[in-house]
Design a protein around this motif. Sequence first.
Motif, PDB file in Angstrom:
ATOM      1  N   ALA A   1      -7.412  -3.127  10.567  1.00 44.35           N
ATOM      2  CA  ALA A   1      -6.932  -1.594  11.203  1.00 44.35           C
ATOM      3  C   ALA A   1      -5.382  -2.235  11.433  1.00 44.35           C
ATOM      4  N   GLY A   2      -4.676  -1.078  11.032  1.00 45.62           N
ATOM      5  CA  GLY A   2      -3.200  -0.801  11.418  1.00 45.62           C
ATOM      6  C   GLY A   2      -3.054  -0.301  12.658  1.00 45.62           C
ATOM      7  N   THR A   3      -1.850   0.320  12.980  1.00 47.41           N
ATOM      8  CA  THR A   3      -1.542   1.161  13.835  1.00 47.41           C
ATOM      9  C   THR A   3      -1.155   2.487  13.452  1.00 47.41           C
ATOM     10  N   ASP A   4      -1.640   3.528  14.277  1.00 51.47           N
ATOM     11  CA  ASP A   4      -1.305   4.879  14.027  1.00 51.47           C
ATOM     12  C   ASP A   4       0.051   5.162  14.345  1.00 51.47           C
ATOM     13  N   ARG A   5       0.818   5.709  13.294  1.00 50.10           N
ATOM     14  CA  ARG A   5       2.239   5.894  13.619  1.00 50.10           C
ATOM     15  C   ARG A   5       2.362   7.546  12.894  1.00 50.10           C
ATOM     16  N   THR A   6       3.430   8.101  13.538  1.00 50.35           N
ATOM     17  CA  THR A   6       3.596   9.697  13.439  1.00 50.35           C
ATOM     18  C   THR A   6       5.029   9.679  12.511  1.00 50.35           C
ATOM     19  N   PHE A   7       4.962  10.513  11.207  1.00 52.45           N
ATOM     20  CA  PHE A   7       5.925  10.393  10.311  1.00 52.45           C
ATOM     21  C   PHE A   7       6.397  12.222  10.172  1.00 52.45           C
ATOM     22  N   LEU A   8       7.539  12.468   9.929  1.00 53.39           N
ATOM     23  CA  LEU A   8       7.821  13.710   9.580  1.00 53.39           C
ATOM     24  C   LEU A   8       8.723  13.561   8.255  1.00 53.39           C
ATOM     25  N   VAL A   9       8.585  14.635   7.478  1.00 57.75           N
ATOM     26  CA  VAL A   9       9.479  14.900   6.044  1.00 57.75           C
ATOM     27  C   VAL A   9      10.500  16.026   6.718  1.00 57.75           C
ATOM     28  N   VAL A  10      11.775  15.533   6.523  1.00 52.09           N
ATOM     29  CA  VAL A  10      12.759  16.581   6.722  1.00 52.09           C
ATOM     30  C   VAL A  10      13.695  16.977   5.512  1.00 52.09           C
TER      31      VAL A  10
ATOM     32  N   ALA B   1      12.994  17.406  -9.610  1.00 51.56           N
ATOM     33  CA  ALA B   1      13.180  18.238 -10.623  1.00 51.56           C
ATOM     34  C   ALA B   1      13.596  19.705 -10.119  1.00 51.56           C
ATOM     35  N   ASP B   2      13.381  20.077  -8.851  1.00 49.94           N
ATOM     36  CA  ASP B   2      13.519  21.384  -8.232  1.00 49.94           C
ATOM     37  C   ASP B   2      14.828  21.146  -7.203  1.00 49.94           C
ATOM     38  N   ASN B   3      15.733  20.039  -7.592  1.00 48.00           N
ATOM     39  CA  ASN B   3      16.829  19.946  -6.788  1.00 48.00           C
ATOM     40  C   ASN B   3      16.783  19.685  -5.300  1.00 48.00           C
ATOM     41  N   LEU B   4      15.659  19.307  -4.865  1.00 44.90           N
ATOM     42  CA  LEU B   4      15.362  18.909  -3.447  1.00 44.90           C
ATOM     43  C   LEU B   4      15.474  17.280  -3.211  1.00 44.90           C
ATOM     44  N   VAL B   5      16.014  17.073  -1.745  1.00 50.24           N
ATOM     45  CA  VAL B   5      15.915  15.664  -1.568  1.00 50.24           C
ATOM     46  C   VAL B   5      15.246  15.790  -0.196  1.00 50.24           C
ATOM     47  N   TRP B   6      14.310  14.640  -0.084  1.00 47.91           N
ATOM     48  CA  TRP B   6      13.723  14.672   1.224  1.00 47.91           C
ATOM     49  C   TRP B   6      13.780  13.276   1.962  1.00 47.91           C
ATOM     50  N   HIS B   7      13.848  13.249   3.350  1.00 44.76           N
ATOM     51  CA  HIS B   7      14.062  12.263   4.173  1.00 44.76           C
ATOM     52  C   HIS B   7      12.920  12.002   5.140  1.00 44.76           C
ATOM     53  N   LEU B   8      12.486  10.851   5.129  1.00 40.92           N
ATOM     54  CA  LEU B   8      11.257  10.258   5.920  1.00 40.92           C
ATOM     55  C   LEU B   8      11.785   9.822   7.410  1.00 40.92           C
ATOM     56  N   TYR B   9      11.025  10.346   8.193  1.00 45.51           N
ATOM     57  CA  TYR B   9      11.468   9.916   9.755  1.00 45.51           C
ATOM     58  C   TYR B   9      10.158   9.501  10.309  1.00 45.51           C
ATOM     59  N   GLU B  10      10.265   8.640  11.153  1.00 44.07           N
ATOM     60  CA  GLU B  10       9.068   8.435  12.087  1.00 44.07           C
ATOM     61  C   GLU B  10       9.333   8.885  13.233  1.00 44.07           C
ATOM     62  N   ILE B  11       8.634   9.724  14.045  1.00 43.29           N
ATOM     63  CA  ILE B  11       8.857  10.131  15.451  1.00 43.29           C
ATOM     64  C   ILE B  11       7.882   9.523  16.520  1.00 43.29           C
ATOM     65  N   GLN B  12       8.311   9.720  17.611  1.00 41.08           N
ATOM     66  CA  GLN B  12       7.411   9.127  18.879  1.00 41.08           C
ATOM     67  C   GLN B  12       6.790  10.331  19.346  1.00 41.08           C
ATOM     68  N   THR B  13       5.493  10.344  19.558  1.00 36.55           N
ATOM     69  CA  THR B  13       4.677  11.477  20.188  1.00 36.55           C
ATOM     70  C   THR B  13       4.209  11.199  21.530  1.00 36.55           C
TER      71      THR B  13
ATOM     72  N   LEU C   1       0.830  -0.941   0.007  1.00 34.97           N
ATOM     73  CA  LEU C   1       0.039   0.163  -0.008  1.00 34.97           C
ATOM     74  C   LEU C   1       0.838   1.177  -0.078  1.00 34.97           C
ATOM     75  N   ARG C   2       0.555   2.138  -0.599  1.00 29.36           N
ATOM     76  CA  ARG C   2       1.136   3.397  -0.667  1.00 29.36           C
ATOM     77  C   ARG C   2       0.447   4.636   0.317  1.00 29.36           C
ATOM     78  N   HIS C   3       1.282   5.411   1.062  1.00 24.06           N
ATOM     79  CA  HIS C   3       0.802   6.395   1.890  1.00 24.06           C
ATOM     80  C   HIS C   3       1.623   7.764   1.450  1.00 24.06           C
ATOM     81  N   GLN C   4       0.988   8.595   1.834  1.00 24.80           N
ATOM     82  CA  GLN C   4       1.573  10.001   1.720  1.00 24.80           C
ATOM     83  C   GLN C   4       1.618  11.063   2.660  1.00 24.80           C
ATOM     84  N   ILE C   5       2.935  11.681   2.663  1.00 20.23           N
ATOM     85  CA  ILE C   5       3.023  12.521   3.792  1.00 20.23           C
ATOM     86  C   ILE C   5       3.399  13.753   3.071  1.00 20.23           C
ATOM     87  N   TYR C   6       2.622  14.876   3.385  1.00 19.57           N
ATOM     88  CA  TYR C   6       2.877  16.336   2.880  1.00 19.57           C
ATOM     89  C   TYR C   6       4.361  17.077   3.440  1.00 19.57           C
TER      90      TYR C   6
END
Length: 95
Positions: A54-63, A83-95, A6-11
């Motif tokens: 149902a899955g588990t709620d998990r918190t992600f952040l793009v840095v 194409a804009d010369n940007l690189v993003w990194h996906l992290y999971e954070i504990q809340t 499955l695909r998930h999306q983080i803004y």
Amino acid sequence: MTRRMLRHQIYVTGEPQVRNIHSDPVHVEAARIGVGQDAPHVVDFWAEGSLEAAGTDRTFLVVGTGQPIPEGARWWGTTGRTADNLVWHLYEIQT
């Protein structure tokens, strides 16, 4: 329960976002929603899951490269250069 990829999306907002998932991310990619300079940047990630359970709620952040990483954050992947010369990194954070 049928296993699916499955695909998930983080803004890319700088704010943590919760997603309900079943397993750890296995791949990340950068994308944009729409066209033009105002089109929002997103990071898509894929994880195995199920549509029937149902899955588990998990918190992600793009840095962005060079940005602060929250203490205790777990890295899941880095996108290719956009194409804009940007690189993003996906992290999971504990809340």
